[in-house]
Design an enzyme around this catalytic site. Structure first.
Site, short mmCIF file in Angstrom:
data_model
loop_
_atom_site.label_atom_id
_atom_site.label_comp_id
_atom_site.label_asym_id
_atom_site.label_seq_id
_atom_site.Cartn_x
_atom_site.Cartn_y
_atom_site.Cartn_z
N ASP A 9 0.87 -1.17 0.00
CA ASP A 9 0.00 0.00 0.00
C ASP A 9 0.91 1.22 0.00
OD1 ASP A 9 -2.51 1.48 0.40
OD2 ASP A 9 -1.71 1.94 2.38
N SER A 10 0.30 2.40 -0.12
CA SER A 10 1.09 3.63 -0.06
C SER A 10 1.66 3.86 1.34
CB SER A 10 0.21 4.82 -0.45
OG SER A 10 -0.89 4.90 0.43
N CYS A 72 -4.48 -1.79 -1.59
CA CYS A 72 -4.66 -0.36 -1.83
C CYS A 72 -5.81 -0.20 -2.82
CB CYS A 72 -3.37 0.21 -2.42
SG CYS A 72 -3.51 1.94 -2.92
N GLU A 151 -2.40 8.98 8.53
CA GLU A 151 -0.93 8.88 8.50
C GLU A 151 -0.30 9.75 9.60
OE1 GLU A 151 1.23 6.97 6.62
OE2 GLU A 151 -0.40 5.92 5.61
N CYS A 184 -11.14 2.63 0.40
CA CYS A 184 -9.72 2.91 0.61
C CYS A 184 -9.31 2.13 1.84
CB CYS A 184 -9.51 4.41 0.84
SG CYS A 184 -7.86 4.81 1.47
N HIS A 186 -7.11 2.56 3.96
CA HIS A 186 -6.80 3.32 5.17
C HIS A 186 -8.05 3.48 6.06
CE1 HIS A 186 -2.99 4.70 3.36
NE2 HIS A 186 -2.69 5.28 4.51
N1 DGL Z 1 -4.80 2.98 1.16
C1 DGL Z 1 -4.89 3.42 -0.17
C2 DGL Z 1 -6.18 3.16 -0.82
O1 DGL Z 1 -6.75 2.14 -0.50
C3 DGL Z 1 -4.07 4.60 -0.59
C4 DGL Z 1 -4.50 5.92 -0.12
C5 DGL Z 1 -3.57 7.02 -0.55
O2 DGL Z 1 -2.36 6.82 -0.52
O3 DGL Z 1 -4.07 8.07 -0.95
O4 DGL Z 1 -6.67 3.86 -1.64
#
Ligand code: DGL
Length: 263
Positions: A9-10, A72, A151, A184, A186
Site C-alpha cells: 500500500d502507499s 490499496c 498517517e 480505501c 486506510h
Molecule cells: N490505502 C490506499 C487506498 O486504498 C491509498 C490511499 C492514498 O495513498 O491516498 O486507496
C-alpha cells in the site's frame, strides 16, 4: 506452490488488509511494503500511480514473493490491468471481493463507496458493482483528508477527525444508502468515527472481503505453524510503528526495514 506473498500500500492502509488476512489465514509467510516516501497516492494521476505500483511490485518480487495482494483501493482501481500485463504472478486487488460482499448486504440497492479522489474518479467500483447487478445504484464519495489524518495519527477519537467525517459523510444522511464500502484501505483506521457518523448502514471492509476469499483466489498456499511477516517502508517513518501496533489485532510489528526501490 506459493510460499511467500507480498502485500503493499502507499503507507499504513494495507495494514487493515494484512490484519484481516492474518486473522482468517493464519500461518502465511508475508512481506509487507508501505510506500511511506510517496504517500498519499490518491491525489495523483493514473500514470504516476501505475509507475509507483510497478516499482512496488518489482520490489516485493525481489524479496522472493510469488503472489501479490494489492492492499490499496487506489492502485486496485487504476493500475491493476497494467500490473497484470507486466508481471507474471497472481495479483489480487481489493475491489471485486468488496463489491460482491456489498451486493449481498444491500436491501435498498443503493451502495456508497468512500475512497480517494483517484478511486472515485476511476469508476472502478461502479463497474464492478454493475457487473454483479446492473440495478444497483452507486454513490461515490471522495474523502481526501482521511489518509493524511490517519498517517498523522489523527484517529477516531480526535475532534478534527470527527468534524471531517461529519463534513464528508453528510451527503449520505437521509438517503436510502444502506451499505457503505470502505473503498480505501486506510479508512478502517477510522471505523469508529465513520460508523458512529453513519449509524444505520452496513459497512464493508475491503480487507475482510479479500481475506475471506483468499484461499479460493490463490489456491494452495504453504502454511507454517506461525504467521511470518517482514515489514519494509520506503522512508523512515517514526509514526508507523505505534499506529500499526495500536491497530493490529493478531500481529506485532517489532521493526521495519528500509526498502530501496529500483526507480
Ligand atoms: N490505502 C490506499 C487506498 O486504498 C491509498 C490511499 C492514498 O495513498 O491516498 O486507496
Amino acid at each position: 506452490m506459493i510460499n511467500k506473498i507480498g502485500i503493499f500500500d502507499s503507507g499504513l492502509g494495507g495494514l487493515t488488509v494484512l490484519n484481516e488476512v492474518c486473522k482468517y489465514n493464519p500461518g502465511l509467510n508475508l512481506v509487507y511494503f508501505g510506500d511511506t516516501a510517496r504517500v498519499p497516492y490518491g491525489p495523483r494521476s493514473i500514470q504516476t500511480i501505475t509507475r509507483y505500483a510497478k516499482q512496488d511490485v518489482a520490489f516485493l518480487l525481489a524479496q522472493g514473493v510469488q503472489a501479490i495482494l494489492v492492499a490499496c483501493g487506489t492502485v486496485s482501481a487504476t493500475a491493476l490491468p497494467a500490473l497484470r500485463e507486466t508481471f507474471d504472478v497472481p495479483i489480487l486487488g481489493v475491489i471485486e471481493t468488496a463489491c460482491a460482499q456489498a451486493a449481498l448486504a444491500t436491501r435498498t440497492g443503493h451502495i456508497a463507496v468512500l475512497g480517494t479522489q483517484a478511486t472515485v474518479a476511476s469508476g472502478a467500483y461502479n463497474r464492478a458493482l454493475a457487473e454483479i447487478n446492473q440495478n444497483l445504484r452507486v454513490t461515490g464519495l471522495a474523502c481526501p483528508l482521511f489518509v493524511p489524518l490517519i498517517e498523522n495519527g489523527f484517529l477516531s477519537d480526535d475532534p478534527i477527525t470527527r468534524l471531517t467525517c461529519e463534513r464528508y459523510l453528510a451527503p449520505l444522511r437521509d438517503t436510502d444508502v444502506d451499505t457503505v464500502i470502505l473503498g480505501c484501505t486506510h479508512y478502517p483506521f477510522l471505523a469508529k468515527a465513520i460508523t458512529e457518523t453513519l449509524p444505520n448502514v452496513a459497512f464493508v471492509n475491503a480487507g475482510t472481503a479479500l481475506a475471506l476469499a483468499l484461499p479460493k483466489l490463490l489456491g494452495e498456499v504453504e502454511k507454517q505453524a506461525q504467521t511470518q511477516i517482514e515489514f519494509y517502508l520506503s522512508d523512515e517513518d517514526s509514526g508507523f510503528l505505534p499506529i500499526a501496533n495500536q491497530f493490529l489485532d493478531t500481529v506485532t510489528v517489532a521493526g521495519t526495514r528500509k526498502a530501496i526501490l529500483d526507480t
